[in-house]
Scaffold this active site. Structure first.
Site, PDB file in Angstrom:
ATOM      1  N   ARG A  13       0.818  -1.216   0.000  1.00  0.00           N
ATOM      2  CA  ARG A  13       0.000   0.000   0.000  1.00  0.00           C
ATOM      3  C   ARG A  13       0.847   1.258   0.000  1.00  0.00           C
ATOM      4  O   ARG A  13       0.430   2.306  -0.479  1.00  0.00           O
ATOM      5  CB  ARG A  13      -0.947   0.000   1.205  1.00  0.00           C
ATOM      6  CG  ARG A  13      -2.011  -1.090   1.117  1.00  0.00           C
ATOM      7  CD  ARG A  13      -2.886  -1.072   2.345  1.00  0.00           C
ATOM      8  NE  ARG A  13      -2.106  -1.286   3.559  1.00  0.00           N
ATOM      9  CZ  ARG A  13      -2.573  -1.111   4.784  1.00  0.00           C
ATOM     10  NH1 ARG A  13      -3.817  -0.712   4.963  1.00  0.00           N
ATOM     11  NH2 ARG A  13      -1.807  -1.346   5.825  1.00  0.00           N
ATOM     12  N   SER A  40      -7.648   2.615   5.529  1.00  0.00           N
ATOM     13  CA  SER A  40      -7.304   1.239   5.181  1.00  0.00           C
ATOM     14  C   SER A  40      -6.690   1.167   3.784  1.00  0.00           C
ATOM     15  O   SER A  40      -6.007   0.203   3.446  1.00  0.00           O
ATOM     16  CB  SER A  40      -8.534   0.329   5.292  1.00  0.00           C
ATOM     17  OG  SER A  40      -9.599   0.822   4.499  1.00  0.00           O
ATOM     18  N   GLU A  61     -20.724   0.680  -1.563  1.00  0.00           N
ATOM     19  CA  GLU A  61     -19.829   0.246  -2.636  1.00  0.00           C
ATOM     20  C   GLU A  61     -20.448   0.338  -4.022  1.00  0.00           C
ATOM     21  O   GLU A  61     -19.750   0.595  -5.001  1.00  0.00           O
ATOM     22  CB  GLU A  61     -19.362  -1.190  -2.365  1.00  0.00           C
ATOM     23  CG  GLU A  61     -18.432  -1.328  -1.153  1.00  0.00           C
ATOM     24  CD  GLU A  61     -19.135  -1.208   0.192  1.00  0.00           C
ATOM     25  OE1 GLU A  61     -20.381  -1.321   0.245  1.00  0.00           O
ATOM     26  OE2 GLU A  61     -18.443  -0.999   1.212  1.00  0.00           O
ATOM     27  N   PHE A  86     -15.204  -6.249  -0.314  1.00  0.00           N
ATOM     28  CA  PHE A  86     -16.429  -5.470  -0.477  1.00  0.00           C
ATOM     29  C   PHE A  86     -16.523  -4.882  -1.879  1.00  0.00           C
ATOM     30  O   PHE A  86     -17.595  -4.842  -2.484  1.00  0.00           O
ATOM     31  CB  PHE A  86     -16.505  -4.362   0.570  1.00  0.00           C
ATOM     32  CG  PHE A  86     -16.298  -4.863   1.973  1.00  0.00           C
ATOM     33  CD1 PHE A  86     -16.985  -5.970   2.432  1.00  0.00           C
ATOM     34  CD2 PHE A  86     -15.402  -4.244   2.821  1.00  0.00           C
ATOM     35  CE1 PHE A  86     -16.787  -6.452   3.719  1.00  0.00           C
ATOM     36  CE2 PHE A  86     -15.197  -4.713   4.112  1.00  0.00           C
ATOM     37  CZ  PHE A  86     -15.887  -5.812   4.564  1.00  0.00           C
ATOM     38  N   ARG A 170      -1.572  -5.821   1.658  1.00  0.00           N
ATOM     39  CA  ARG A 170      -1.069  -5.219   2.892  1.00  0.00           C
ATOM     40  C   ARG A 170      -0.137  -6.188   3.616  1.00  0.00           C
ATOM     41  O   ARG A 170       0.675  -5.779   4.426  1.00  0.00           O
ATOM     42  CB  ARG A 170      -2.212  -4.816   3.798  1.00  0.00           C
ATOM     43  CG  ARG A 170      -2.635  -5.845   4.830  1.00  0.00           C
ATOM     44  CD  ARG A 170      -3.965  -5.550   5.471  1.00  0.00           C
ATOM     45  NE  ARG A 170      -3.956  -4.274   6.173  1.00  0.00           N
ATOM     46  CZ  ARG A 170      -5.057  -3.621   6.541  1.00  0.00           C
ATOM     47  NH1 ARG A 170      -6.245  -4.132   6.260  1.00  0.00           N
ATOM     48  NH2 ARG A 170      -4.993  -2.473   7.176  1.00  0.00           N
TER      49      ARG A 170
END
Ligand SMILES: Cc1ncc(C[n+]2csc(CCOP(=O)(O)OP(=O)(O)O)c2C)c(N)n1
Ligand SMILES: Cc1ncc(C[n+]2csc(CCOP(=O)(O)OP(=O)(O)O)c2C)c(N)n1
Ligand SMILES: [Mg+2]
Ligand SMILES: [Mg+2]
Lengths: 321, 305, 321, 305
Positions: A13, A40, A61, A86, A170
């Site tokens: 990230r 996030s 979303e 998601f 991540r």
């Protein structure tokens, strides 16, 4: 057991957001679209640099992807960034229709994919995304393996006039890209040559495939290792060559095996059938950390090496007949 | 056998009347109100006539929801939108999105009337490889801003393009038409919340409030009332209007952006199948295909309307 | 060209609703949940029989599947019925979490799947559903081929204590089930024996595979034909036997080839690699009727036969080396 | 490395206080109001204490949203729900669904306090193969009616079980708790529309109105206000209450089903991290993990609360 040397691990990230900030400086059209996922997605730095260029629609979303398509229609280059689980499951029809079928120039960024959310459980794991998204025509699906590849994929997507999905990890990963590496969409990268069997891996677990190749070398098996950063369109040529030249393939992914494994299988049976093993996730996960879960599903140095050994052994048995 | 058989009569394509249809063009500059309304009424009549012929010939279409929305489409394209074939490359052009994409034939016919597509191409509606498939596709027709068909997609997209316009201080306005049944989709309420909170005054959501959905009345399925209260609570400036009154629609669209700084939600009271006697407000005509006789009867009614 | 004898074609929705009405009479717990899709699901007869047992949430697919799960929690046996494209794409996360991960006893009925909506275009086609749903752990995915199999699958799902997806076709199909057929979940059905190559087909296009076998017989190729009504879990044994015994496989589906084709490929490479051809949809469709589109994508008697001939020819060439 | 590193301190699990914790049980039959409230307050204090220890030991959790919802959970399970371990097989039992599944640790602790799960098992929270994973799973714990975690799932499911109850003339009531940020999900508005139109009086939607979501204040993300107006326009009977006041919560829950015949929506005003001074109303504590020192400080504040 010898202790492995300390290897620096990176959160991809960081590479993603740094690349996006650079792009943002070069191109005013770049915007980020998020679902309460600034933190996030590690987008805080981007938001600091370009406060007006983060569109946070909240926890919504479908709206997020639709708004992304609309921003593209309105002349922006949107990076729609949310937890991969998601983004893909909740906005599947928007991805199909608003992004892929519409061929909008937009980038979908699936954060913390695979089982990165570990103990948070299967509702937060994105193990289906590769199988799901490779089944959407016209969508490029990229799974970078390390920070270098992440940055390059982000950069490539920014100028590609069509929809792209990028998985950004991540989970800490070591560098695997060769010096001077340049990401090419749809192209596999040979990380290690070999003639007995080929390990084709993608994303976070490319390093595990490399480790497995080391383990195999110790027992005299010479494994080729390919990094397959693009799942769709898949590099059929590299797969066919691997099948012809090494006679067996193991796929390795932090996803259900219908993802990379399925994509490679479909090429292999149609171009040059050889024995394969599909290493990846096979079910909803029990509770556990991502590392524990990867080992649990055999997506480990040992698990991969065992799969490769099975192939080589079956071939030897066949030859002895 | 792609729709309920009982909804599709045997049609001999060659016997379906096939009126000449040409580009009608915008209300002329400097027209009086009366002239403008007369222009739009005439255009709407021609669009309806061509539409029913297309649907009957293709044996597919959604005539009910097409007839309810045609006056809105015609008013937008021939009068209110700052958008024409010559503006397609202009980033500041107004945007229009037909979220209820099943009314595609009405859109195609209106686009032909407005000069965006060749009227001759209307004959290819639903034919193999035609750019005119059952729902509008942006990759196939340059005037189509968004591919629609699945309900609940157009409004979020409209919010995105309106937001882009706001970020760029563009004069662009974005109009989107949704069905009323369509507002049962949660994606619309997500988008309305976003539009309201961003105070997207450059956005106008037109709701084709024909009170019918596919299988039944909206109130008998999952009612929307009190709709105006819902929209207001989501931050909209709510306007109600007769959706078949071109003069009233012109005024409403001219008021976008609203003085309040809020996005505008227009509840356009319409009737499915309007103004055909045997179709109006009749749920059976959601996607029933008219027979030759019905086409002729409808054309006859249109001529006298 | 000889004229084919007239074959009666059935809309499987009739079998579906008749079976549901019978079940409704036997079991009070049976309810239908729809998204304004009473008519398109042909549920009017069920609604007439049991007016209180149709829950129409309107055009709201996420709510529809969630409500279905809640009805299951509340002691009902819900059949959630909607156009396959919207059911799967719009409610994907509800299918993953509320149905599959939660292991609720509920039946998802995907109506008018594949390219049944023909000219209505790719937004209304459900070509991705098989690839998508087979990548969800714990979900049984059934694609009946004719009215007999449809009725039996519906009946089986009603008493299976777990989530099931059933594709119900509206496109006219001939009967293909043998006399006295009994649907068995996860089991392929041999419709025709053969030793040169196997055609594995599912759903609406099983009859096209049978036609292709006729065509192949005319040129001396003896094709086995398997009907594969369950896509997940897939019948690995039948696939392995086909590979071993006939040395080549063609898959046939009204879906993207990552569906049945992918599922079979994954078994073949791991159990017994042989050459395959994957016949199915490969892209978003142009405008056209479903029949025209099936032919366009080669999912036709000729297209399937050609694929089988390629396999047989390549093997003969290889044998001549 | 599964959450932002700066949110996870180095914790020596063995140094985290690990209070003895046992089944607390329901408010005794015949208790006075005061006694009932005292029982619930004591229970909530113990649940909070155990919760923070679990989260700290696991290095994962959502302490902010757990502390905001604990008073609601405790009031429901130890007082209001017609539901207990002995009723799990009873089809007419009340249902409870925690739609904001990220507050799982609060639910698990409350379930232990109510006797549904063994308090000793709380120590397995997030451990390999534990039934207590980060979000509640119905396949792992029999008292969990619905698996949650992705926001916007619980309310549609609650509507389904309430609808089933209504169809069966069951006395069952269904309670569901959502976050406030969670109401940005359109699936909730779909479900509210269904609940309102079906007049599901046996449904009670409790909104944990702590005004914070994951990354920021709700009003700075995509605001919900005027929330009561929205809910009313969707057919809800709206009640506002202090979500940390056990006495007030008891009364509100006792009023379900509402006399109006509408579903009840309870806007429960809460604070994230309540009542800990350094956590309260602080967005940083959405999923920050407390250090040993912070655990001790929090336990200390709880003891004196
Ligand atoms: C997501 C989705 N679900 C279902 C459908 C099927 N469908 C097409 S039109 C229609 C009814 C639409 O009703 P409404 O929005 O009121 O439109 P109108 O009355 O103007 O035709 C339905 C359910 C769809 N197109 N998209
Ligand atoms: C569909 C979905 N999108 C995003 C998330 C990530 N997420 C977890 S908690 C949270 C914030 C929730 O805020 P709120 O509903 O207000 O809960 P609370 O404040 O009570 O913690 C988010 C965005 C999620 N769990 N599900
Ligand atoms: Mg309508
Ligand atoms: Mg909150």
């Amino acid at each position: 057991m010898t202790t492995a040397p300390e290897v620096a691990l990176s959160d991809c990230r960081d590479a993603w957001v740094d690349a996006l900030i650079e792009l943002g400086r070069e191109d005013e059209r770049i915007v980020a679209v998020v679902n309460d996922s600034v933190g996030s997605s590690k987008l805080n730095k981007f938001q600091d640099a370009f406060p007006d260029r983060v569109v946070n629609v909240g926890i919504a979303e479908q709206d997020m992807v639709g708004v992304g398509a609309g921003l593209a229609n309105g002349g922006k280059v949107p990076f729609v960034s949310a937890a991969a689980c998601f983004l893909t499951a909740r906005a599947m029809e928007q991805i199909k229709v608003d992004a892929a079928y519409s061929q909008h120039h937009m980038v979908l960024v699936g954060q913390s994919p695979g089982m990165a959310y570990g103990e948070l459980g299967p509702t937060h794991h994105s193990i289906e995304d590769l199988a799901w998204l490779r089944a959407i025509p016209g969508l490029t699906v990229i799974v970078p393996a390390d920070p270098t590849e992440t940055a390059q994929a982000v950069r490539w997507a920014a100028q590609h006039d069509g929809p792209v999905f990028i998985r950004v990890s991540r989970m800490g990963v070591p560098d695997v890209s060769p010096d001077g590496y340049e990401f090419q969409p749809g192209k596999a990268v040979t990380l290690r040559d070999g003639s007995d069997v080929t390990l084709i891996a993608t994303g976070t677990v490319v390093s595990r495939a490399l480790d497995a190749a080391d383990a195999l070398a110790e027992i005299g098996i010479d494994a080729r290792v390919l990094n397959m950063p693009t799942i769709a369109p898949i590099d059929s040529e590299a797969i066919e060559s691997a099948a012809r030249e090494t006679g067996g393939i193991v796929t390795v992914e932090e996803a259900l095996t219908a993802g990379l494994g399925g994509a490679v299988s479909e090429v292999v049976v149609q171009r040059h059938p050889v024995p394969m093993r599909l290493v990846g996730v096979t079910d909803f996960a029990p509770t556990g950390t991502v590392q524990w879960l990867l080992d649990h599903f055999g997506v480990s140095r040992d698990g991969i090496a065992a799969a490769a050994r099975e192939i080589v052994a079956s071939r030897r048995t066949a030859a002895e007949w | 056998m792609t729709v309920e058989e009982d909804l599709v009569p045997q049609v001999h394509v060659e016997d379906v009347p096939n009126d000449a249809f040409g580009v009608i063009g915008r209300v002329p500059e400097g027209a009086t109100d009366e002239e403008a309304v007369a222009h739009l009424r005439r255009a709407a009549r021609q669009v309806r006539a061509r539409d029913i012929q297309m649907v009957s010939a293709a044996g597919l279409g959604h005539i009910g929801g097409e007839y309810s929305v045609i006056d809105i489409l015609v008013t937008l394209y021939l009068n209110s939108l700052n958008m024409g074939p010559e503006l397609l490359g202009d980033p500041d052009r107004d945007r229009f999105i037909l979220s209820k994409g099943h009314a595609a034939a009405a859109l195609y016919t209106t686009l032909a009337a407005a000069g965006f597509i060749n009227p001759d191409d209307l004959g290819t509606f639903m034919q193999p490889k035609s750019m005119l498939n059952g729902h509008p596709a942006r990759t196939k027709i340059s005037a189509v801003e968004a591919s629609t068909g699945p309900l609940g997609h157009g409004l979020p997209i409209a919010v995105g393009t309106a937001l882009a316009g706001k970020l760029d201080d563009s004069s662009r306005r974005t109009f989107v038409v949704t069905g009323d049944g369509e507002l049962q989709e949660g994606s619309n309420w997500e988008a309305l919340m976003t539009a309201g909170n961003h105070r997207l005054a450059n956005l106008c959501v037109v709701i084709d409030r024909n009170r019918l959905q596919q299988g039944a009345r909206v109130e008998d399925t999952n009612d929307l009332e009190p709709l105006a209260d819902k929209l207001r609570a989501f931050g909209m400036e709510v306007v109600e209007v007769d959706g078949h009154d071109h003069g009233a629609l012109r005024k409403v669209f001219a008021n976008v952006p609203a003085a309040s700084g809020k996005p505008t939600a227009v509840i356009a009271r319409t009737q499915k199948g309007h103004p055909i006697s045997f179709m109006s407000d009749n749920v059976a005509w959601h996607h029933k295909v008219p027979s030759e006789e019905q086409v002729k009867a409808a054309l006859n009614e249109l001529e006298n309307s």
